[in-house]
Design an enzyme around this catalytic site. Structure first.
Site, PDB file in Angstrom:
ATOM      1  CB  CYS A  85       1.760  -2.160   2.187  1.00  0.00           C
ATOM      2  SG  CYS A  85       2.252  -3.711   2.595  1.00  0.00           S
ATOM      3  NE  ARG A  91      -2.111  -2.487   3.432  1.00  0.00           N
ATOM      4  CZ  ARG A  91      -1.687  -1.127   4.318  1.00  0.00           C
ATOM      5  NH1 ARG A  91      -2.340  -0.062   4.090  1.00  0.00           N
ATOM      6  NH2 ARG A  91      -0.641  -0.953   5.404  1.00  0.00           N
ATOM      7  CG  ASP A 123      -2.873  -3.889   6.772  1.00  0.00           C
ATOM      8  OD1 ASP A 123      -3.318  -4.802   6.001  1.00  0.00           O
ATOM      9  OD2 ASP A 123      -1.667  -4.277   7.462  1.00  0.00           O
TER      10      ASP A 123
END
Length: 195
Positions: A52, A58, A168
């Site tokens: 990520c 994440r 996100d």
């Protein structure tokens, strides 16, 4: 190409288990080619990297969920996560994300952020990104992806979810929604590739 070149190319695909260019010509109802590829994946896939932006929300969540699920299933697969920036290098997962994971039974407190490296392409069988922007950045790092290792993590989910991005939560604040989607994606990945 001559016979040896054709055989060499085929052997490369078989030994590395990346038969995407072949298997993508078939849908899942044409089971022979698809099943062949998945059988090879089960035998040969030994490592997964989750990616990520900053590696504090994440991707460590994906790694934590993945390692919990493979432990339950008895799989031996090396795993790691990385970020596309060095903003948080060496830092633990973001506290609200870590707490949300713990509420769902996933402990990610031991993980530390790192930036992705050139050699990660060599070292991992799959590189699973969280969104389209991550994919674009990975293509900048690895302009060539001859083994088709780079995929968006949600692409393994059946139905409309396979086209969406994992939001996100560092920006959205919705840690629960991101975790739930990652959990679905990890389970779908395992079901499709390893079972």
């Amino acid at each position: 190409p001559n016979s040896s070149e054709r055989n060499g190319s085929f052997w490369f695909q078989i030994t590395h288990s990346y038969t995407f260019s072949y298997a993508q010509k078939f849908d899942k109802t044409q089971t022979y080619a698809y099943s062949l590829r998945l059988t090879l994946e089960k035998l040969l896939v030994k490592s997964v990297l989750f990616v990520c932006l900053g590696n504090i929300c994440r991707s460590p969540t994906a790694e934590g969920i993945f390692r919990s699920k493979i432990k339950t299933k008895g799989f031996k697969i090396r795993h790691d996560s990385a970020g596309l920036t060095n903003w948080h290098e060496g830092h633990p997962p973001y506290e609200p994300m870590k707490n949300t994971c713990e509420q769902h039974g996933y402990n990610i407190s031991d993980l530390r952020a790192r930036i992705i490296k050139k050699e990660d392409y060599r070292d991992f069988d799959w590189i699973l990104a969280m969104d389209d922007q991550n994919i674009d950045e990975l293509k900048n790092i690895y302009p060539s992806d001859p083994e088709n290792k780079i995929r968006k993590i949600t692409s393994f989910i059946d139905g409309s979810l396979n086209r969406i991005n994992v939001p996100d939560p560092y920006y959205t604040g919705d840690y629960e929604a991101s975790l739930n989607l990652i959990e679905q994606a990890v389970e779908a990945f395992l079901n499709q590739i390893f079972e």
